[in-house]
Design a protein around this motif. Structure first.
Motif, PDB file in Angstrom:
ATOM      1  N   GLN A  24       0.844  -1.152   0.179  1.00  0.00           N
ATOM      2  CA  GLN A  24      -0.026   0.086   0.074  1.00  0.00           C
ATOM      3  C   GLN A  24       0.804   1.250  -0.114  1.00  0.00           C
ATOM      4  N   ASP A  25       2.019   1.393   0.897  1.00  0.00           N
ATOM      5  CA  ASP A  25       2.876   2.443   0.837  1.00  0.00           C
ATOM      6  C   ASP A  25       3.636   2.445  -0.207  1.00  0.00           C
ATOM      7  N   ARG A  26       4.105   1.359  -1.048  1.00  0.00           N
ATOM      8  CA  ARG A  26       4.710   1.257  -2.018  1.00  0.00           C
ATOM      9  C   ARG A  26       4.007   1.983  -3.262  1.00  0.00           C
ATOM     10  N   ALA A  27       2.654   1.492  -3.401  1.00  0.00           N
ATOM     11  CA  ALA A  27       1.868   2.037  -4.410  1.00  0.00           C
ATOM     12  C   ALA A  27       1.694   3.661  -4.076  1.00  0.00           C
ATOM     13  N   ALA A  28       1.405   4.130  -3.140  1.00  0.00           N
ATOM     14  CA  ALA A  28       1.377   5.561  -2.784  1.00  0.00           C
ATOM     15  C   ALA A  28       2.697   6.277  -3.139  1.00  0.00           C
ATOM     16  N   TYR A  29       3.734   5.597  -2.892  1.00  0.00           N
ATOM     17  CA  TYR A  29       5.157   6.078  -3.287  1.00  0.00           C
ATOM     18  C   TYR A  29       5.497   6.335  -4.675  1.00  0.00           C
ATOM     19  N   LEU A 120       9.849   3.708   3.575  1.00  0.00           N
ATOM     20  CA  LEU A 120       9.744   2.383   2.983  1.00  0.00           C
ATOM     21  C   LEU A 120      10.870   1.595   2.916  1.00  0.00           C
ATOM     22  N   VAL A 121      12.208   2.380   3.025  1.00  0.00           N
ATOM     23  CA  VAL A 121      13.307   1.635   2.691  1.00  0.00           C
ATOM     24  C   VAL A 121      13.870   0.630   3.360  1.00  0.00           C
ATOM     25  N   GLY A 122      13.472   0.497   4.711  1.00  0.00           N
ATOM     26  CA  GLY A 122      13.910  -0.631   5.511  1.00  0.00           C
ATOM     27  C   GLY A 122      13.239  -1.766   5.791  1.00  0.00           C
ATOM     28  N   VAL A 123      11.788  -1.531   5.311  1.00  0.00           N
ATOM     29  CA  VAL A 123      10.682  -2.526   5.336  1.00  0.00           C
ATOM     30  C   VAL A 123      11.066  -3.807   4.358  1.00  0.00           C
ATOM     31  N   PRO A 124      11.657  -3.774   3.044  1.00  0.00           N
ATOM     32  CA  PRO A 124      11.725  -4.991   2.414  1.00  0.00           C
ATOM     33  C   PRO A 124      12.673  -5.997   2.839  1.00  0.00           C
ATOM     34  N   ALA A 213       9.124  -8.349  -1.306  1.00  0.00           N
ATOM     35  CA  ALA A 213       9.214  -6.800  -1.288  1.00  0.00           C
ATOM     36  C   ALA A 213      10.430  -6.509  -1.930  1.00  0.00           C
ATOM     37  N   VAL A 214      10.195  -5.692  -2.770  1.00  0.00           N
ATOM     38  CA  VAL A 214      11.413  -4.837  -3.538  1.00  0.00           C
ATOM     39  C   VAL A 214      11.170  -3.304  -3.685  1.00  0.00           C
ATOM     40  N   MET A 215      12.121  -2.802  -3.258  1.00  0.00           N
ATOM     41  CA  MET A 215      11.843  -1.229  -3.392  1.00  0.00           C
ATOM     42  C   MET A 215      11.936  -0.557  -4.734  1.00  0.00           C
ATOM     43  N   PRO A 216      11.012   0.357  -5.379  1.00  0.00           N
ATOM     44  CA  PRO A 216      11.203   0.800  -6.591  1.00  0.00           C
ATOM     45  C   PRO A 216      12.558   1.541  -6.806  1.00  0.00           C
ATOM     46  N   SER A 217      13.186   1.766  -7.851  1.00  0.00           N
ATOM     47  CA  SER A 217      14.251   2.750  -8.343  1.00  0.00           C
ATOM     48  C   SER A 217      13.826   4.092  -7.897  1.00  0.00           C
ATOM     49  N   THR A 218      14.644   5.037  -7.784  1.00  0.00           N
ATOM     50  CA  THR A 218      14.451   6.260  -7.842  1.00  0.00           C
ATOM     51  C   THR A 218      14.169   6.917  -9.169  1.00  0.00           C
ATOM     52  N   VAL A 219      13.595   7.859  -9.443  1.00  0.00           N
ATOM     53  CA  VAL A 219      13.444   8.501 -10.915  1.00  0.00           C
ATOM     54  C   VAL A 219      14.224   9.635 -10.889  1.00  0.00           C
ATOM     55  N   GLN A 220      14.256  10.086 -12.178  1.00  0.00           N
ATOM     56  CA  GLN A 220      15.274  11.356 -12.543  1.00  0.00           C
ATOM     57  C   GLN A 220      14.823  12.634 -11.659  1.00  0.00           C
TER      58      GLN A 220
END
Length: 240
Positions: A24-29, A120-124, A213-220
């Motif tokens: 849920q938090d990942r989708a919002a991010y 989010l970063v520590g959750v995966p 669980a996988v963190m999304p990459s950052t965007v430009q």
């Protein structure tokens, strides 16, 4: 090689809840990232349009100035080009002002993205550790696994003990029988590990444990912060 995974329905209740919250938090991010990406692209488009209009204005200026020096002076055409140049500059300025407003919104989103990512970063890591622990427990409990490992260990230990004289150098430094037995046990397990390593033959370097669980990459343009202090500084910089 395909590892045996655990169906989501068979995950523990606690892990299911953590995974659901993360998703849920990942989708919002990710939605914030998409909004930010669109703003960046829109600002770039507006600035490019403004640049094009400013270039046209410069060419128009050069044109009417050249006509003003011409022997066949046409004041009406010169006036038209002067007005056109002024309008082009006005339109370009409007576009740049719009882009500046977009830039302000971007600044707010940069902070929101940093906040969301830190959340989010520590959750995966936590989720994947629990998942992999459950997978390991399942694998070790699989029928025949314990017996096979015991057989391999017994054979490895027997071979080691038959060649124990080769390790006199390590054992001679032991202080007493208890320390010697502890060293023998350590070497026994080391030998077993070496046998397993030979069995794998390097395949262990090319296999990864499954994750949930996988963190999304950052965007430009996204600013990556790793500590609360860095986040505070980012907030201050964006509100200054």
């Amino acid at each position: 090689m395909q590892l045996n995974t655990i169906d989501h329905d068979n995950l523990s209740t606690e892990l299911k809840e953590k995974l659901a919250q993360f998703e849920q938090d990942r989708a919002a991010y990710v939605a914030l990232q998409e909004q930010f990406r669109e703003l960046v692209q829109e600002e770039q488009r507006l600035n490019q349009q403004a640049f094009n209009l400013e270039s046209q204005a410069e060419r128009t200026n050069a044109s009417w100035k050249a006509k003003a020096l011409s022997a066949t002076l046409d004041q009406d055409k010169i006036n038209e080009e002067i007005e056109r140049s002024a309008q082009l500059k006005k339109d370009a300025q409007a576009l740049r002002l719009t882009a500046e407003v977009r830039s302000g919104i971007q600044g707010t989103l940069v902070v929101q993205l940093a906040e969301a990512r830190m959340k989010l970063v520590g959750v995966p890591g936590t989720i994947n550790k629990a998942y992999q622990q459950a997978m390991l427990a399942n694998a070790l409990a699989r029928e025949g696994t314990r017996e096979s490992l015991l057989e391999l260990f017994a054979l490895s230990r027997a071979l080691f003990l038959k060649s124990i004289a080769e390790h006199d150098g390590l054992l001679s430094g032991c202080n007493g029988q208890r320390e010697r037995q502890a060293k023998i046990q350590e070497l026994t397990w080391r030998t077993f590990g070496q046998e397993v390593q030979k069995l794998f033959g390097g395949a262990e370097d090319h296999i990864q444990a499954p994750t949930l669980a996988v963190m999304p990459s950052t965007v430009q343009g996204e600013v990556l912060v790793e500590t609360p202090v860095e986040l505070m500084r980012l907030r201050q910089a964006r509100t200054a």
